[in-house]
Write an enzyme that holds these catalytic residues in place. Structure first.
Site, mmCIF file in Angstrom:
data_model
loop_
_atom_site.group_PDB
_atom_site.id
_atom_site.type_symbol
_atom_site.label_atom_id
_atom_site.label_comp_id
_atom_site.label_asym_id
_atom_site.label_seq_id
_atom_site.Cartn_x
_atom_site.Cartn_y
_atom_site.Cartn_z
ATOM 1 N N ASP A 111 -3.451 -7.610 2.053
ATOM 2 C CA ASP A 111 -4.204 -7.233 3.243
ATOM 3 C C ASP A 111 -3.842 -8.734 4.156
ATOM 4 O O ASP A 111 -3.538 -9.584 3.544
ATOM 5 C CB ASP A 111 -5.358 -6.596 3.523
ATOM 6 C CG ASP A 111 -6.583 -7.616 2.803
ATOM 7 O OD1 ASP A 111 -6.255 -8.997 2.589
ATOM 8 O OD2 ASP A 111 -7.204 -7.121 2.316
ATOM 9 N N TYR A 325 -14.636 -1.496 -8.652
ATOM 10 C CA TYR A 325 -14.838 -2.345 -7.656
ATOM 11 C C TYR A 325 -15.365 -1.737 -6.337
ATOM 12 O O TYR A 325 -14.518 -0.807 -5.874
ATOM 13 C CB TYR A 325 -13.421 -3.006 -7.217
ATOM 14 C CG TYR A 325 -13.548 -4.106 -6.353
ATOM 15 C CD1 TYR A 325 -14.379 -5.547 -6.629
ATOM 16 C CD2 TYR A 325 -12.938 -4.238 -4.937
ATOM 17 C CE1 TYR A 325 -14.507 -6.635 -5.781
ATOM 18 C CE2 TYR A 325 -13.217 -5.161 -4.194
ATOM 19 C CZ TYR A 325 -13.991 -6.468 -4.565
ATOM 20 O OH TYR A 325 -14.121 -7.215 -3.786
#
Length: 853
Positions: A111, A325
DNA sequence: GCAAGGTC
């Protein structure tokens, strides 16, 4: 090779290394090494990670000072990047691991932020690497953390995208300058202006302020709501003894007379005729994969756990290996996700083992739908665990939810049969609905989602039912409720305020800043301060709190990321816009101020008179709202005071330097100290003086016990006795109001000594000890007390260090910082006074004697 | 003492 976090370095390395060929070096940041092939040649690989951003932006030191920096000048102020977390030594780690490497592969998250971290990593590796011909830096682009995706990314490495990284640099600079400029200005303007305004910091931020605005806007629509009466027709009828709950097809009308007309028509008909009976199958879709925002919403709405707290628990579950996660945007599972393996590990779970077995036997149908953003897979259980193993409590509730949601997402849809009966009377239509569950599907493991059976009595088309009565039901429209935390999270997500990782932080921020409070049912209710701030923005410049502004800035940043605009010009242009808004805001702050005036009491009318001002000799007022301060109404001067204790007048004594009346500050708690201070000296310390309470948001001030003025009898030079044996830097000062438990306190650390209890009074003498140069104590013993008899007199001058009788009957207390110092005997020249009073003789350390107490 | 974004 460098990943964004340690856990990813490990999983990526293990996907790339041959089995059992990997060697991991443990350290602050682990390094995983293995042999393999790179670009067709044998190669030695080292894989490590950073811990998120390596660097963080701040203003140059000359702009850090609130006193000397105009907030408006911050828009043009210089910035610098420095190590985000110096204690982690990430830069040093990167540099030392880079030595000897020929190639760098960047495995940061895919990202914009990750792209930016790529360049941070390059900054601390390239110059340390070995130079070889050809391309040395590569970027791995992966769409999920799975072995095939990671291997595919390794096979087609690309270049890091500088434009995306620049877009992040631009965001950082804009957020910093805009946020800090407005925050400093607002804080300075409102602080000290209103007595009952409990706000150390009146912050502004491009995310926190729109978040607050959502809550305030809802509260405003509640306040503006005007209830409207409405009416509806409710015929009562039953079948087989079961009353029917009939809904009027017209719903509700806002005209009583018209509704009464319909009521008559229905009543005249006397009976309801069944016009139709229809059945249809209704499906409740199984859930998509669980992402962060969804987890936070459920935690708040169903478990009553705040987002900040829920994230803390989720993180702990993740680091202890119970769940995957927890910061992910993805609600769709990546292709190749190992459903069977993850499921199978739960086959013998005491609670859902049976359910898992049934799922496995039925053949797992991989979930469809949801959105795979490619950052991390949805949150799933990482292993099978029981309540005791997870640690019970809220950790268990979150783990239990994650597990059930995962199982639910692999289960069948829930199916039920809905029956709708339409009945008519007097030309009006009514309907009743019944529902019968056919297949529980995923609701078996998520029972709170289950559909409750509500069967209708059997009815057939054409059948007539007698009406027992027709009610003219009256109701009134009700206002919306305050936003729930979960509504707020949804709004933030919809408007792109914050990210999955930061949404919880922003909500926590506006709570901590005292702009909102969380009330029953986890409703977010604005405080007076929150309301007033947003109403102020609305009056001056509504864009300042609108969520669209963030969107506008994001759009500008996207131009940089796409290479369509240059970073420098976007930043300059956007900063100019905000600087303009800032000037307008400052020029019209009176509009916001008038709202504050209505809600808070101006300083001039609050507080009670306490001590006299040294300039005008009139009484100053003590403002007890935090931060506690003194205000002189005639000089219009605000004087800061030490916080966290009480302020009293000090025997009407005045400061010989500036004539301000002295006050006493007393901390709370056992063994807490009391010391005198001059309100003016405290705010205008002498140069070189050590300050009390510096740090933690305060620049600190100079009480008398730290005043090094030679001519003032309240200074520590006159009231001090001897250097502190504990902290090496302070001086033990007589607490002049500690009777009957007379004591000496260190003016720097929390070391203190109680003098004997049979003391009547104590003063610090102007004479010094011939042995150790400490100031002597003028002791006045109680008549007939043991000490008086031992001393042979009721009055005595003695050295607290050298007089053994006195020393033995003292009682030393010390705080947490106490540690036995070895060595010592250093010369300490801090008293800065002729004669070096209180200094040790030669190498013989007078402090040693205190350690014997 | 300030922002927001990573991560722990």
């Amino acid at each position: 090779m460098v990943a964004e976090k340690p856990s990813l370095a490990l999983s990526i390395a293990s996907f790339l290394a041959d089995r059992n060929q990997m060697h991991s070096r443990r350290g602050q940041l682990d390094v995983h090494e293995f042999e393999g092939r790179f670009q067709g040649r044998p190669a030695h690989f080292k894989m490590t990670s950073v811990i998120g951003h390596v660097l963080s932006i701040d203003f140059l030191p000359q702009f850090q000072n609130w006193e000397t920096t105009h907030p408006a000048s911050l828009f043009d102020a210089g910035t610098k990047k420095s190590e985000a977390n110096p204690k982690a030594h990430v830069c040093r780690h990167l540099q030392s691991e880079a030595k000897g490497c020929t190639h760098l592969v960047l495995w940061l998250d895919c990202d914009r932020e990750g792209e930016n971290i790529c360049f941070e990593v390059m900054e601390h590796t390239l110059a340390w690497m070995q130079r070889v011909p050809g391309q040395q830096v590569f970027r791995a682009r992966f769409s999920s953390i799975t072995a095939p995706d990671i291997r595919a990314a390794m096979d087609k490495l690309v270049q890091p995208n500088e434009n995306e990284a620049l877009a992040v640099d631009a965001r950082q600079e804009l957020d910093l300058k805009v946020g800090v400029a407005f925050t400093r200005f607002q804080t300075r303007f409102f602080q000290g202006r209103y007595g009952n305004l409990d706000a150390r910091l009146v912050s502004y931020g491009p995310c926190q302020t729109p978040t607050l605005a959502f809550c305030v806007e809802r509260s405003q629509s509640i306040a503006a709501f005007q209830p409207q009466p409405f009416w509806s027709v409710r015929p009562h009828a039953s079948k087989q003894g079961q009353a029917l709950d009939l809904q009027w097809d017209k719903g509700r009308l806002f005209d009583q007379e018209v509704t009464q007309l319909y009521q008559h028509l229905v009543a005249q008909a006397g009976q309801l005729r069944v016009a139709s009976v229809t059945e249809h199958e209704s499906r409740k879709h199984r859930p998509h994969g669980l992402n962060t925002v969804e987890l936070l919403k459920v935690a708040s709405a169903s478990m009553g756990l705040g987002p900040h707290y829920a994230m803390q628990i989720a993180e702990r579950l993740y680091t202890s290996g119970f769940i995957s996660y927890p910061r992910t945007e993805s609600s769709g599972y990546p292709p190749g996700f190992d459903f069977s393996g993850t499921l199978a590990s739960h086959r013998s779970h005491p609670i859902w083992g049976q359910y898992v077995l049934a799922l496995l036997q039925g053949g797992v149908q991989p979930p469809k739908g949801g959105k795979d953003v490619g950052d991390h897979p949805p949150i799933t259980p990482a292993c099978s665990a029981t309540e005791a193993e997870v640690g019970g409590g809220d950790a268990w509730r979150i783990y239990d939810y994650v597990a059930r949601h995962f199982l639910g997402s692999l289960s069948a849809d829930a199916v039920s049969k809905k029956t709708k009966v339409v009945l008519s009377a007097g030309g009006e239509s009514f309907h009743a609905e019944g529902v019968t569950p056919l297949r529980s599907g995923f609701t078996a493991i998520m029972p709170w989602k289950a559909t409750e059976a509500a069967a209708l009595p059997p009815m057939t088309e054409g059948e007539a039912l007698p009406i027992t009565s027709v009610e003219l039901h009256q109701g009134k429209t009700s206002p919306p409720d305050y936003l729930s935390e979960s509504d707020l999270i949804a709004l933030m997500e919809k408007h792109g305020i914050g990210t999955d990782a930061s949404i919880a932080v922003h909500i926590n921020n506006i709570c901590e800043r005292n702009y909102v409070s969380i009330q029953a049912g986890r409703k977010v209710v604005p405080t007076e301060l929150g309301n007033t701030l947003v109403r102020g923005y609305q009056k001056i410049d509504p864009e300042l709190c609108s969520p669209q502004v963030r969107g506008h800035v994001e759009a500008q940043l996207s131009l940089i990321a796409a290479g369509k605009a240059e970073k420098g010009s976007v930043v300059m242009h956007t900063l100019a816009q905000f600087a303009h808004k800032f000037r307008f805001f400052v020029a019209h702050i009176a509009r916001m101020d008038s709202l504050f005036e209505a809600s808070f009491s101006p300083l001039s009318s609050s507080g009670k008179p306490l001590s006299k001002c040294g300039k005008c000799a009139r009484y100053m007022k003590l403002i007890s709202a935090r931060p506690t301060r003194l205000y002189c109404p005639s000089c219009e001067e605000v004087l800061a005071l030490p916080q966290g204790g009480t302020i009293k007048l000090y025997k009407g004594l005045s400061c010989p330097l500036d004539s301000y009346e002295l006050v006493l500050f007393s901390q709370a708690g056992p063994d807490a100290r009391t010391f005198p201070l001059c309100p003016f000296c405290f705010n205008h310390p002498l140069e070189g003086a050590h300050l009390w309470g510096a740090g933690a948001g305060s620049k600190g001030g100079m009480p008398c016990t730290m005043c090094p003025h030679l001519g003032c009898k309240h200074s520590f030079l006159r009231q001090g006795v001897t250097p502190c044996p504990e902290c090496d830097a302070g001086t033990l000062v007589l607490d002049p109001v500690s009777a009957p438990k007379w004591r000496l306190d260190c003016n720097r650390c929390n070391f203190l000594i109680y003098l004997p209890l049979d003391l009547h009074s104590v003063r610090v003498s102007r004479r010094t000890c011939e042995e150790c140069d400490s100031n002597l104590l003028k002791l006045s013993w109680k008549k007939g007390s043991a000490s008086a008899i031992r001393a042979g007199s009721e009055d005595q001058e003695a050295c607290a260090v050298c007089d053994e009788d006195l020393r033995k009957s003292c009682d030393v207390k010390h705080g947490r910082s106490y540690a036995v110092r070895r060595g010592g005997g250093r010369s300490r020249g801090r008293r800065g006074r002729r004669g070096g009073r209180g200094r040790g003789r030669g190498r013989e350390d007078p402090l040693m004697s205190f350690r014997d107490f």
